[in-house]
Enzyme design. Structure first.
Site, PDB file in Angstrom:
ATOM      1  N   MET A 151       9.394  24.457   3.908  1.00 32.67           N
ATOM      2  CA  MET A 151       8.799  23.631   2.859  1.00 32.67           C
ATOM      3  C   MET A 151       9.867  23.052   1.929  1.00 32.67           C
ATOM      4  SD  MET A 151       6.097  24.721  -0.104  1.00 32.67           S
ATOM      5  CE  MET A 151       4.818  25.286   1.000  1.00 32.67           C
TER       6      MET A 151
ATOM      7  N   LYS B 198       0.835  -1.210   0.000  1.00 32.11           N
ATOM      8  CA  LYS B 198       0.000   0.000   0.000  1.00 32.11           C
ATOM      9  C   LYS B 198       0.868   1.258   0.000  1.00 32.11           C
ATOM     10  CE  LYS B 198      -0.525  -0.536   5.004  1.00 32.11           C
ATOM     11  NZ  LYS B 198      -1.358  -1.162   6.030  1.00 32.11           N
TER      12      LYS B 198
ATOM     13  N   ARG C  78     -10.924  -1.299  14.133  1.00 37.18           N
ATOM     14  CA  ARG C  78     -10.947  -0.541  12.879  1.00 37.18           C
ATOM     15  C   ARG C  78     -11.882  -1.332  11.971  1.00 37.18           C
ATOM     16  NH1 ARG C  78      -4.814   0.695  10.963  1.00 37.18           N
ATOM     17  NH2 ARG C  78      -5.250  -1.349  10.054  1.00 37.18           N
TER      18      ARG C  78
ATOM     19  N   TYR D   7      12.507  30.287  10.400  1.00 33.93           N
ATOM     20  CA  TYR D   7      11.184  30.837  10.709  1.00 33.93           C
ATOM     21  C   TYR D   7      10.912  30.793  12.208  1.00 33.93           C
ATOM     22  CZ  TYR D   7       9.431  30.704   5.856  1.00 33.93           C
ATOM     23  OH  TYR D   7       9.207  30.920   4.526  1.00 33.93           O
TER      24      TYR D   7
HETATM   25  C1  LIG Z   1      -0.571  -2.076   6.773  1.00 37.62           C
HETATM   26  C2  LIG Z   1      -1.071  -3.393   7.143  1.00 37.62           C
HETATM   27  C3  LIG Z   1      -0.190  -4.489   7.234  1.00 37.62           C
HETATM   28  C4  LIG Z   1       1.310  -4.334   7.153  1.00 37.62           C
HETATM   29  O1  LIG Z   1       1.718  -3.784   8.391  1.00 37.62           O
HETATM   30  P1  LIG Z   1       3.257  -3.516   8.755  1.00 37.62           P
HETATM   31  O2  LIG Z   1       3.199  -3.068  10.169  1.00 37.62           O
HETATM   32  O3  LIG Z   1       3.695  -2.414   7.849  1.00 37.62           O
HETATM   33  O4  LIG Z   1       3.993  -4.749   8.556  1.00 37.62           O
HETATM   34  C5  LIG Z   1      -0.730  -5.742   7.467  1.00 37.62           C
HETATM   35  N1  LIG Z   1      -2.064  -5.907   7.641  1.00 37.62           N
HETATM   36  C6  LIG Z   1      -2.942  -4.875   7.593  1.00 37.62           C
HETATM   37  C7  LIG Z   1      -4.381  -5.129   7.814  1.00 37.62           C
HETATM   38  C8  LIG Z   1      -2.473  -3.579   7.364  1.00 37.62           C
HETATM   39  O5  LIG Z   1      -3.333  -2.560   7.330  1.00 37.62           O
END
Ligand SMILES: *Cc1c(COP(=O)(O)O)cnc(C)c1O
Length: 380
Positions: free
Chosen positions: A320, A47, A145, A267
Protein backbone atom coordinates in the site's frame (compact mmCIF):
# COMPACT_ATOMS: atom_id res chain seq x y z
CA UNK A 1 5.93 28.73 -16.11
CA UNK A 2 7.13 29.26 -12.50
CA UNK A 3 6.68 26.38 -10.08
CA UNK A 4 3.49 26.37 -8.04
CA UNK A 5 3.46 24.04 -5.10
CA UNK A 6 0.16 22.75 -3.79
CA UNK A 7 0.78 21.48 -0.33
CA UNK A 8 0.22 22.20 3.26
CA UNK A 9 3.40 20.71 4.73
CA UNK A 10 7.19 21.01 4.36
CA UNK A 11 8.48 19.09 1.33
CA UNK A 12 10.63 16.77 3.45
CA UNK A 13 7.54 15.28 5.07
CA UNK A 14 6.10 13.84 1.84
CA UNK A 15 6.86 10.30 0.71
CA UNK A 16 6.99 11.45 -2.87
CA UNK A 17 6.26 14.28 -5.23
CA UNK A 18 4.12 14.61 -8.31
CA UNK A 19 5.25 17.21 -10.81
CA UNK A 20 2.82 18.33 -13.49
CA UNK A 21 3.94 20.30 -16.52
CA UNK A 22 1.10 22.54 -17.68
CA UNK A 23 3.17 23.88 -20.59
CA UNK A 24 3.53 20.31 -21.85
CA UNK A 25 -0.25 19.81 -21.67
CA UNK A 26 -0.77 23.01 -23.66
CA UNK A 27 1.89 21.96 -26.14
CA UNK A 28 0.15 18.59 -26.63
CA UNK A 29 -3.15 20.38 -27.20
CA UNK A 30 -1.50 22.64 -29.79
CA UNK A 31 0.08 19.67 -31.53
CA UNK A 32 -3.34 18.00 -31.92
CA UNK A 33 -4.97 21.27 -32.96
CA UNK A 34 -2.29 21.61 -35.63
CA UNK A 35 -3.58 18.41 -37.25
CA UNK A 36 -7.06 19.86 -37.75
CA UNK A 37 -8.43 21.99 -40.56
CA UNK A 38 -9.55 25.51 -39.71
CA UNK A 39 -13.17 24.44 -39.57
CA UNK A 40 -12.60 21.87 -36.81
CA UNK A 41 -12.50 22.91 -33.14
CA UNK A 42 -10.19 21.24 -30.66
CA UNK A 43 -11.92 20.71 -27.31
CA UNK A 44 -10.33 19.13 -24.22
CA UNK A 45 -11.60 16.30 -22.03
CA UNK A 46 -11.06 17.11 -18.35
CA UNK A 47 -12.83 14.23 -16.64
CA UNK A 48 -11.38 12.54 -13.53
CA UNK A 49 -9.56 15.67 -12.35
CA UNK A 50 -8.10 16.17 -15.83
CA UNK A 51 -6.77 12.60 -15.86
CA UNK A 52 -5.13 13.19 -12.51
CA UNK A 53 -3.35 16.42 -13.49
CA UNK A 54 -5.69 18.78 -11.60
CA UNK A 55 -8.84 20.10 -13.23
CA UNK A 56 -8.60 23.76 -12.24
CA UNK A 57 -4.98 24.33 -13.24
CA UNK A 58 -5.17 22.31 -16.44
CA UNK A 59 -8.42 23.98 -17.49
CA UNK A 60 -6.99 27.45 -16.86
CA UNK A 61 -3.86 26.68 -18.89
CA UNK A 62 -5.85 25.29 -21.83
CA UNK A 63 -8.33 28.16 -21.74
CA UNK A 64 -5.47 30.61 -21.86
CA UNK A 65 -4.12 28.77 -24.90
CA UNK A 66 -7.45 29.26 -26.69
CA UNK A 67 -9.42 26.13 -25.85
CA UNK A 68 -13.07 27.04 -25.31
CA UNK A 69 -14.96 23.72 -25.15
CA UNK A 70 -14.48 21.22 -22.35
CA UNK A 71 -15.92 17.80 -21.57
CA UNK A 72 -16.20 16.31 -18.10
CA UNK A 73 -17.86 13.07 -17.04
CA UNK A 74 -20.27 14.03 -14.27
CA UNK A 75 -22.23 17.13 -13.21
CA UNK A 76 -20.14 17.69 -10.06
CA UNK A 77 -17.02 18.07 -12.20
CA UNK A 78 -18.91 20.52 -14.40
CA UNK A 79 -19.98 22.70 -11.48
CA UNK A 80 -16.38 22.89 -10.24
CA UNK A 81 -15.20 23.76 -13.72
CA UNK A 82 -17.88 26.41 -14.20
CA UNK A 83 -16.70 28.15 -11.03
CA UNK A 84 -13.17 28.39 -12.42
CA UNK A 85 -14.00 29.12 -16.09
CA UNK A 86 -17.03 31.39 -16.45
CA UNK A 87 -16.63 31.72 -20.21
CA UNK A 88 -16.19 28.10 -21.29
CA UNK A 89 -18.61 25.75 -23.03
CA UNK A 90 -18.93 22.72 -20.73
CA UNK A 91 -20.42 19.36 -21.70
CA UNK A 92 -21.18 16.48 -19.30
CA UNK A 93 -20.46 13.17 -21.02
CA UNK A 94 -22.49 11.04 -18.62
CA UNK A 95 -25.53 13.03 -19.66
CA UNK A 96 -28.62 14.05 -17.72
CA UNK A 97 -29.19 12.36 -14.38
CA UNK A 98 -32.94 12.26 -13.60
CA UNK A 99 -34.46 15.50 -12.37
CA UNK A 100 -31.23 17.52 -12.57
CA UNK A 101 -31.96 19.79 -15.56
CA UNK A 102 -32.33 22.87 -13.35
CA UNK A 103 -28.69 22.57 -12.24
CA UNK A 104 -27.54 22.44 -15.86
CA UNK A 105 -29.59 25.54 -16.69
CA UNK A 106 -28.53 27.52 -13.62
CA UNK A 107 -24.83 26.95 -14.29
CA UNK A 108 -24.98 27.05 -18.08
CA UNK A 109 -23.78 23.46 -18.45
CA UNK A 110 -24.70 21.18 -21.33
CA UNK A 111 -25.58 17.51 -20.92
CA UNK A 112 -24.62 15.05 -23.63
CA UNK A 113 -28.03 13.38 -23.83
CA UNK A 114 -27.28 9.68 -23.90
CA UNK A 115 -30.68 8.03 -24.29
CA UNK A 116 -34.10 8.76 -25.71
CA UNK A 117 -35.38 9.20 -22.15
CA UNK A 118 -32.78 11.89 -21.45
CA UNK A 119 -33.57 13.61 -24.73
CA UNK A 120 -37.29 13.65 -23.94
CA UNK A 121 -36.66 14.99 -20.43
CA UNK A 122 -34.50 17.82 -21.82
CA UNK A 123 -36.99 18.59 -24.60
CA UNK A 124 -39.76 18.91 -21.97
CA UNK A 125 -37.63 21.41 -20.06
CA UNK A 126 -37.09 23.41 -23.26
CA UNK A 127 -40.80 23.37 -24.04
CA UNK A 128 -41.70 24.50 -20.53
CA UNK A 129 -39.33 27.47 -20.76
CA UNK A 130 -39.91 28.09 -24.46
CA UNK A 131 -36.13 28.07 -24.93
CA UNK A 132 -33.58 26.13 -26.90
CA UNK A 133 -31.28 25.20 -24.02
CA UNK A 134 -27.99 23.94 -25.40
CA UNK A 135 -27.26 20.21 -25.11
CA UNK A 136 -25.50 17.58 -27.20
CA UNK A 137 -27.03 14.31 -28.33
CA UNK A 138 -25.02 11.09 -28.24
CA UNK A 139 -25.65 8.46 -30.90
CA UNK A 140 -24.37 4.93 -30.39
CA UNK A 141 -22.53 3.68 -33.46
CA UNK A 142 -21.33 0.43 -31.95
CA UNK A 143 -19.69 0.82 -28.55
CA UNK A 144 -22.99 0.06 -26.77
CA UNK A 145 -22.41 2.29 -23.82
CA UNK A 146 -24.26 5.60 -24.03
CA UNK A 147 -26.19 6.97 -26.96
CA UNK A 148 -29.50 6.78 -28.78
CA UNK A 149 -29.63 4.16 -31.49
CA UNK A 150 -29.29 5.67 -34.97
CA UNK A 151 -32.98 4.92 -35.61
CA UNK A 152 -34.04 6.64 -32.38
CA UNK A 153 -31.91 9.65 -33.22
CA UNK A 154 -33.33 9.97 -36.72
CA UNK A 155 -36.91 9.68 -35.52
CA UNK A 156 -36.42 12.15 -32.66
CA UNK A 157 -34.62 14.80 -34.72
CA UNK A 158 -37.26 14.61 -37.45
CA UNK A 159 -40.11 15.23 -35.05
CA UNK A 160 -40.81 18.82 -34.03
CA UNK A 161 -43.50 17.64 -31.64
CA UNK A 162 -40.83 15.72 -29.74
CA UNK A 163 -38.16 18.42 -29.78
CA UNK A 164 -40.19 21.58 -29.27
CA UNK A 165 -37.75 24.51 -29.34
CA UNK A 166 -34.78 22.19 -28.67
CA UNK A 167 -32.11 21.92 -31.37
CA UNK A 168 -28.97 19.97 -30.35
CA UNK A 169 -25.79 22.06 -30.24
CA UNK A 170 -23.75 18.96 -31.15
CA UNK A 171 -24.30 15.39 -32.22
CA UNK A 172 -21.55 13.03 -31.15
CA UNK A 173 -20.53 9.39 -31.05
CA UNK A 174 -17.58 7.52 -29.54
CA UNK A 175 -15.09 5.09 -31.08
CA UNK A 176 -14.68 1.65 -29.52
CA UNK A 177 -11.34 0.70 -31.13
CA UNK A 178 -9.60 3.96 -32.03
CA UNK A 179 -6.39 2.82 -30.36
CA UNK A 180 -6.14 0.05 -32.98
CA UNK A 181 -6.15 1.89 -36.33
CA UNK A 182 -6.62 -1.22 -38.47
CA UNK A 183 -9.66 -2.45 -36.60
CA UNK A 184 -12.76 -2.77 -38.87
CA UNK A 185 -14.86 -1.18 -36.19
CA UNK A 186 -13.35 2.28 -36.92
CA UNK A 187 -14.50 2.34 -40.54
CA UNK A 188 -17.88 0.87 -39.62
CA UNK A 189 -18.50 3.47 -36.91
CA UNK A 190 -17.34 6.27 -39.22
CA UNK A 191 -19.73 5.13 -41.94
CA UNK A 192 -22.69 4.76 -39.60
CA UNK A 193 -22.01 8.14 -37.96
CA UNK A 194 -21.69 9.86 -41.34
CA UNK A 195 -24.91 8.31 -42.65
CA UNK A 196 -26.90 8.91 -39.48
CA UNK A 197 -25.95 12.57 -39.22
CA UNK A 198 -26.13 13.42 -42.95
CA UNK A 199 -29.81 14.50 -42.87
CA UNK A 200 -29.00 17.07 -40.15
CA UNK A 201 -26.21 19.17 -41.65
CA UNK A 202 -27.08 22.15 -39.44
CA UNK A 203 -25.96 20.28 -36.29
CA UNK A 204 -22.16 20.25 -35.62
CA UNK A 205 -20.69 16.76 -35.37
CA UNK A 206 -18.01 15.12 -33.21
CA UNK A 207 -16.62 11.58 -33.34
CA UNK A 208 -12.93 11.67 -32.42
CA UNK A 209 -11.26 11.12 -29.06
CA UNK A 210 -7.42 11.33 -29.00
CA UNK A 211 -7.04 8.24 -31.13
CA UNK A 212 -9.67 9.55 -33.56
CA UNK A 213 -7.64 12.75 -34.06
CA UNK A 214 -4.63 10.65 -35.02
CA UNK A 215 -6.70 8.37 -37.29
CA UNK A 216 -6.90 11.26 -39.73
CA UNK A 217 -9.16 13.96 -41.15
CA UNK A 218 -12.06 11.63 -42.04
CA UNK A 219 -12.65 11.30 -38.32
CA UNK A 220 -12.41 14.98 -37.37
CA UNK A 221 -15.80 16.48 -38.35
CA UNK A 222 -16.53 19.81 -36.56
CA UNK A 223 -15.10 19.17 -33.11
CA UNK A 224 -12.62 16.69 -31.62
CA UNK A 225 -12.52 15.54 -27.97
CA UNK A 226 -9.00 14.50 -27.01
CA UNK A 227 -8.24 13.38 -23.46
CA UNK A 228 -5.34 11.00 -22.93
CA UNK A 229 -3.09 12.51 -25.62
CA UNK A 230 -3.19 15.90 -23.88
CA UNK A 231 -1.78 14.20 -20.82
CA UNK A 232 1.04 12.53 -22.71
CA UNK A 233 -0.68 9.16 -22.96
CA UNK A 234 -0.46 6.64 -25.75
CA UNK A 235 -3.56 7.02 -27.91
CA UNK A 236 -2.56 4.63 -30.69
CA UNK A 237 -1.04 1.42 -29.39
CA UNK A 238 0.79 0.44 -32.56
CA UNK A 239 2.73 3.67 -33.14
CA UNK A 240 5.40 5.63 -31.24
CA UNK A 241 3.91 8.16 -28.88
CA UNK A 242 4.14 11.68 -30.39
CA UNK A 243 3.02 13.45 -27.20
CA UNK A 244 5.15 15.04 -24.46
CA UNK A 245 5.05 13.49 -20.98
CA UNK A 246 3.26 15.81 -18.57
CA UNK A 247 3.61 14.14 -15.18
CA UNK A 248 6.44 12.79 -13.09
CA UNK A 249 6.18 10.77 -9.88
CA UNK A 250 9.23 10.55 -7.65
CA UNK A 251 9.34 8.56 -4.43
CA UNK A 252 11.82 8.87 -1.59
CA UNK A 253 14.27 6.13 -0.64
CA UNK A 254 13.71 5.11 2.99
CA UNK A 255 16.29 2.37 3.32
CA UNK A 256 18.80 0.44 1.21
CA UNK A 257 19.62 -3.08 2.37
CA UNK A 258 21.19 -6.38 1.38
CA UNK A 259 19.11 -9.45 0.62
CA UNK A 260 20.99 -12.77 0.72
CA UNK A 261 20.61 -15.11 -2.22
CA UNK A 262 17.63 -17.43 -1.70
CA UNK A 263 15.70 -15.09 0.61
CA UNK A 264 12.36 -13.69 -0.52
CA UNK A 265 11.18 -10.10 -0.77
CA UNK A 266 7.77 -8.72 0.15
CA UNK A 267 4.30 -9.99 0.98
CA UNK A 268 3.50 -13.52 -0.08
CA UNK A 269 7.23 -14.36 -0.46
CA UNK A 270 6.70 -14.58 -4.22
CA UNK A 271 10.02 -13.14 -5.34
CA UNK A 272 13.27 -14.89 -4.47
CA UNK A 273 16.68 -13.24 -4.64
CA UNK A 274 18.43 -15.22 -7.39
CA UNK A 275 21.76 -13.65 -6.40
CA UNK A 276 22.78 -11.51 -3.44
CA UNK A 277 20.83 -8.26 -3.95
CA UNK A 278 20.84 -4.66 -2.81
CA UNK A 279 17.37 -3.36 -2.54
CA UNK A 280 15.92 0.09 -1.94
CA UNK A 281 12.56 0.58 -0.29
CA UNK A 282 10.76 3.69 -1.57
CA UNK A 283 7.76 5.51 -0.09
CA UNK A 284 5.11 5.01 -2.75
CA UNK A 285 2.60 2.20 -3.05
CA UNK A 286 -0.68 1.24 -4.59
CA UNK A 287 -2.41 3.83 -2.41
CA UNK A 288 -0.43 6.41 -4.41
CA UNK A 289 -1.48 4.97 -7.75
CA UNK A 290 1.43 2.57 -8.23
CA UNK A 291 -0.80 -0.20 -9.51
CA UNK A 292 -0.30 -3.43 -7.56
CA UNK A 293 -0.31 -5.64 -10.66
CA UNK A 294 3.08 -4.17 -11.68
CA UNK A 295 4.83 -6.09 -8.89
CA UNK A 296 7.08 -9.06 -9.71
CA UNK A 297 7.17 -12.75 -8.82
CA UNK A 298 9.64 -15.48 -9.67
CA UNK A 299 7.49 -16.22 -12.72
CA UNK A 300 6.79 -12.75 -13.98
CA UNK A 301 8.81 -9.50 -14.19
CA UNK A 302 7.38 -6.29 -12.77
CA UNK A 303 7.76 -2.62 -13.59
CA UNK A 304 10.74 -0.48 -12.69
CA UNK A 305 11.91 2.84 -11.32
CA UNK A 306 14.74 5.03 -12.55
CA UNK A 307 17.62 6.35 -10.42
CA UNK A 308 20.15 8.64 -12.06
CA UNK A 309 19.52 6.93 -15.39
CA UNK A 310 19.77 3.40 -13.94
CA UNK A 311 16.80 1.09 -14.24
CA UNK A 312 15.75 -0.41 -10.91
CA UNK A 313 13.31 -3.33 -11.34
CA UNK A 314 10.46 -3.73 -8.86
CA UNK A 315 11.07 -6.69 -6.56
CA UNK A 316 8.10 -8.60 -5.16
CA UNK A 317 4.65 -7.26 -4.44
CA UNK A 318 3.79 -3.58 -4.37
CA UNK A 319 2.45 -2.72 -0.92
CA UNK A 320 0.00 0.00 0.00
CA UNK A 321 2.73 2.46 0.98
CA UNK A 322 6.01 1.12 -0.32
CA UNK A 323 7.81 -0.53 -3.19
CA UNK A 324 11.05 -2.51 -3.13
CA UNK A 325 13.48 -1.92 -6.00
CA UNK A 326 16.50 -3.89 -7.14
CA UNK A 327 19.40 -1.42 -6.98
CA UNK A 328 22.20 -3.97 -7.06
CA UNK A 329 23.67 -2.34 -10.18
CA UNK A 330 23.10 1.28 -9.14
CA UNK A 331 26.14 3.25 -7.85
CA UNK A 332 26.01 3.72 -4.09
CA UNK A 333 26.22 7.53 -4.21
CA UNK A 334 22.80 7.64 -5.89
CA UNK A 335 21.20 5.66 -3.10
CA UNK A 336 21.20 8.08 -0.22
CA UNK A 337 18.42 7.95 2.30
CA UNK A 338 15.80 10.53 1.27
CA UNK A 339 16.88 10.59 -2.40
CA UNK A 340 14.18 10.47 -5.07
CA UNK A 341 13.54 7.66 -7.52
CA UNK A 342 11.50 8.33 -10.65
CA UNK A 343 8.56 5.91 -10.61
CA UNK A 344 6.68 7.42 -13.58
CA UNK A 345 7.55 10.24 -15.97
CA UNK A 346 9.84 11.06 -18.89
CA UNK A 347 12.09 8.07 -18.10
CA UNK A 348 9.35 5.65 -17.06
CA UNK A 349 6.45 5.92 -19.51
CA UNK A 350 3.07 5.18 -17.97
CA UNK A 351 2.33 3.05 -21.04
CA UNK A 352 5.42 0.89 -20.31
CA UNK A 353 4.42 0.40 -16.70
CA UNK A 354 0.87 -0.28 -17.84
CA UNK A 355 2.10 -3.18 -19.94
CA UNK A 356 3.54 -4.82 -16.80
CA UNK A 357 0.39 -4.05 -14.84
CA UNK A 358 -1.89 -5.38 -17.61
CA UNK A 359 -3.70 -2.08 -17.83
CA UNK A 360 -3.52 1.16 -19.83
CA UNK A 361 -1.77 4.42 -19.03
CA UNK A 362 -5.17 6.07 -18.46
CA UNK A 363 -5.43 4.03 -15.26
CA UNK A 364 -1.98 5.13 -14.08
CA UNK A 365 -2.73 8.82 -14.56
CA UNK A 366 -6.18 8.76 -13.01
CA UNK A 367 -4.99 6.67 -10.05
CA UNK A 368 -2.28 9.09 -8.89
CA UNK A 369 -3.09 9.57 -5.24
CA UNK A 370 -3.46 12.75 -3.24
CA UNK A 371 -0.67 11.82 -0.83
CA UNK A 372 2.28 13.23 -2.79
CA UNK A 373 3.50 16.78 -2.75
CA UNK A 374 2.09 18.29 -5.91
CA UNK A 375 4.24 20.69 -7.92
CA UNK A 376 3.31 22.51 -11.11
CA UNK A 377 6.57 23.10 -12.95
CA UNK A 378 8.33 22.20 -16.22
CA UNK A 379 9.63 18.61 -16.30
CA UNK A 380 13.38 18.67 -16.66
C1 LIG B 1 -13.08 9.89 -22.25
C2 LIG B 1 -13.75 10.25 -23.49
C3 LIG B 1 -13.06 10.96 -24.50
C4 LIG B 1 -11.57 11.20 -24.44
O1 LIG B 1 -10.96 9.97 -24.76
P1 LIG B 1 -9.37 9.79 -24.88
O2 LIG B 1 -9.21 8.39 -25.35
O3 LIG B 1 -8.84 9.97 -23.49
O4 LIG B 1 -8.87 10.79 -25.81
C5 LIG B 1 -13.77 11.39 -25.60
N1 LIG B 1 -15.09 11.11 -25.73
C6 LIG B 1 -15.79 10.41 -24.80
C7 LIG B 1 -17.22 10.12 -25.03
C8 LIG B 1 -15.13 9.94 -23.66
O5 LIG B 1 -15.81 9.23 -22.76
Amino acid sequence: MPATIEQAFPSDLYGGRLTIDLDAIVSNWSLLKGKLSDSTDCAAVLKADAYGTGQDKTAAALYQAGCRTFFVAVPTEALTLRASLPGAVIYVLDGLFPGTANHFLTHDIRPVLGSLEELLEWAEVCKASGKNNAAAVHVDTGIHRLGLSPAELTRALDDNAVLGPFQPSLVMSHLACGSTPDHDMNRRQLKLFTETTAPFPHIPRSLANSAGVLLGPDYHFDLVRPGIALYGGLAIETEPNPMKPVAKVEARIMIVRDVPQGDTIGYGAKQTAKRPLRNAVVAAGYADGMIRRAGSTDDRPGGFGLIGGYKAPILGRISMDMITLDVTDVPEHLLQRGAFVEMLGPGVAASDLAAYAETIDYEYLTSLGRRFERIYAPLT
